[in-house]
Scaffold this motif. Structure first.
Motif, PDB file in Angstrom:
ATOM      1  N   GLN A  79      34.513  33.253  29.666  1.00  0.00           N
ATOM      2  CA  GLN A  79      33.550  33.531  30.729  1.00  0.00           C
ATOM      3  C   GLN A  79      34.128  33.176  32.091  1.00  0.00           C
ATOM      4  O   GLN A  79      33.927  33.902  33.074  1.00  0.00           O
ATOM      5  N   THR A  80      34.870  32.086  32.167  1.00  0.00           N
ATOM      6  CA  THR A  80      35.514  31.695  33.418  1.00  0.00           C
ATOM      7  C   THR A  80      36.498  32.772  33.869  1.00  0.00           C
ATOM      8  O   THR A  80      36.550  33.127  35.048  1.00  0.00           O
ATOM      9  N   LYS A  81      37.263  33.317  32.921  1.00  0.00           N
ATOM     10  CA  LYS A  81      38.205  34.393  33.248  1.00  0.00           C
ATOM     11  C   LYS A  81      37.467  35.625  33.751  1.00  0.00           C
ATOM     12  O   LYS A  81      37.890  36.256  34.733  1.00  0.00           O
ATOM     13  N   ARG A  82      36.354  35.972  33.096  1.00  0.00           N
ATOM     14  CA  ARG A  82      35.568  37.137  33.534  1.00  0.00           C
ATOM     15  C   ARG A  82      35.011  36.938  34.942  1.00  0.00           C
ATOM     16  O   ARG A  82      35.045  37.852  35.765  1.00  0.00           O
ATOM     17  N   ASP A  83      34.476  35.745  35.181  1.00  0.00           N
ATOM     18  CA  ASP A  83      33.928  35.443  36.506  1.00  0.00           C
ATOM     19  C   ASP A  83      35.007  35.545  37.576  1.00  0.00           C
ATOM     20  O   ASP A  83      34.779  36.086  38.660  1.00  0.00           O
ATOM     21  N   HIS A  84      36.181  35.019  37.280  1.00  0.00           N
ATOM     22  CA  HIS A  84      37.296  35.074  38.218  1.00  0.00           C
ATOM     23  C   HIS A  84      37.697  36.522  38.487  1.00  0.00           C
ATOM     24  O   HIS A  84      37.909  36.922  39.645  1.00  0.00           O
ATOM     25  N   ALA A  85      37.799  37.318  37.422  1.00  0.00           N
ATOM     26  CA  ALA A  85      38.152  38.732  37.581  1.00  0.00           C
ATOM     27  C   ALA A  85      37.102  39.467  38.408  1.00  0.00           C
ATOM     28  O   ALA A  85      37.453  40.282  39.278  1.00  0.00           O
ATOM     29  N   ASP A  86      35.828  39.176  38.170  1.00  0.00           N
ATOM     30  CA  ASP A  86      34.758  39.810  38.949  1.00  0.00           C
ATOM     31  C   ASP A  86      34.878  39.462  40.434  1.00  0.00           C
ATOM     32  O   ASP A  86      34.710  40.325  41.296  1.00  0.00           O
ATOM     33  N   LEU A  89      37.844  41.399  41.883  1.00  0.00           N
ATOM     34  CA  LEU A  89      37.518  42.827  42.047  1.00  0.00           C
ATOM     35  C   LEU A  89      36.551  43.054  43.205  1.00  0.00           C
ATOM     36  O   LEU A  89      36.663  44.046  43.923  1.00  0.00           O
ATOM     37  N   SER A  90      35.616  42.129  43.377  1.00  0.00           N
ATOM     38  CA  SER A  90      34.648  42.305  44.480  1.00  0.00           C
ATOM     39  C   SER A  90      35.334  42.178  45.839  1.00  0.00           C
ATOM     40  O   SER A  90      34.895  42.780  46.817  1.00  0.00           O
ATOM     41  N   ARG A  91      36.428  41.441  45.917  1.00  0.00           N
ATOM     42  CA  ARG A  91      37.167  41.317  47.173  1.00  0.00           C
ATOM     43  C   ARG A  91      37.927  42.602  47.494  1.00  0.00           C
ATOM     44  O   ARG A  91      38.191  42.907  48.648  1.00  0.00           O
TER      45      ARG A  91
END
Length: 93
Positions: A79-86, A89-91
């Motif tokens: 989940q931490t990896k997903r949050d980081h990727a999100d 990507l948002s940047r």
């Protein structure tokens, strides 16, 4: 720093008492009640519960608890990896 595990004499004594009561046929719940009535705190200073006593006395329960903890840690890392990727990507958008 030395990261070697050491034996805690107080903890070992409590577990030996628990094993003795179990050998006498005392139930897991009754063992937890005895420890609480004698004012013996858990490792973290709390009250004893049957699940905690069972986990300490049963190899199968300990293995299941370790496996459950490992699974929870892996899910948390994912989940931490997903949050980081999100966030990355948002940047970009």
């Amino acid at each position: 720093m030395d990261k070697e595990l050491t034996l805690d004499e107080d903890e070992a004594a409590v577990i030996e008492r628990m094993r003795g009561w179990q050998a006498e046929g005392v139930s897991i719940r009754a063992i937890a009640n005895r420890l609480n009535s004698e004012g013996i705190p858990t490792k973290r200073g709390g009250r004893w519960h049957a699940t905690t006593v069972n986990r300490l006395l049963s190899p199968d329960a300990r293995a299941a608890a370790r496996q459950q903890s490992a699974h929870a840690r892996a899910a948390e890392r994912e989940q931490t990896k997903r949050d980081h990727a999100d966030r990355m990507l948002s940047r970009l958008t």
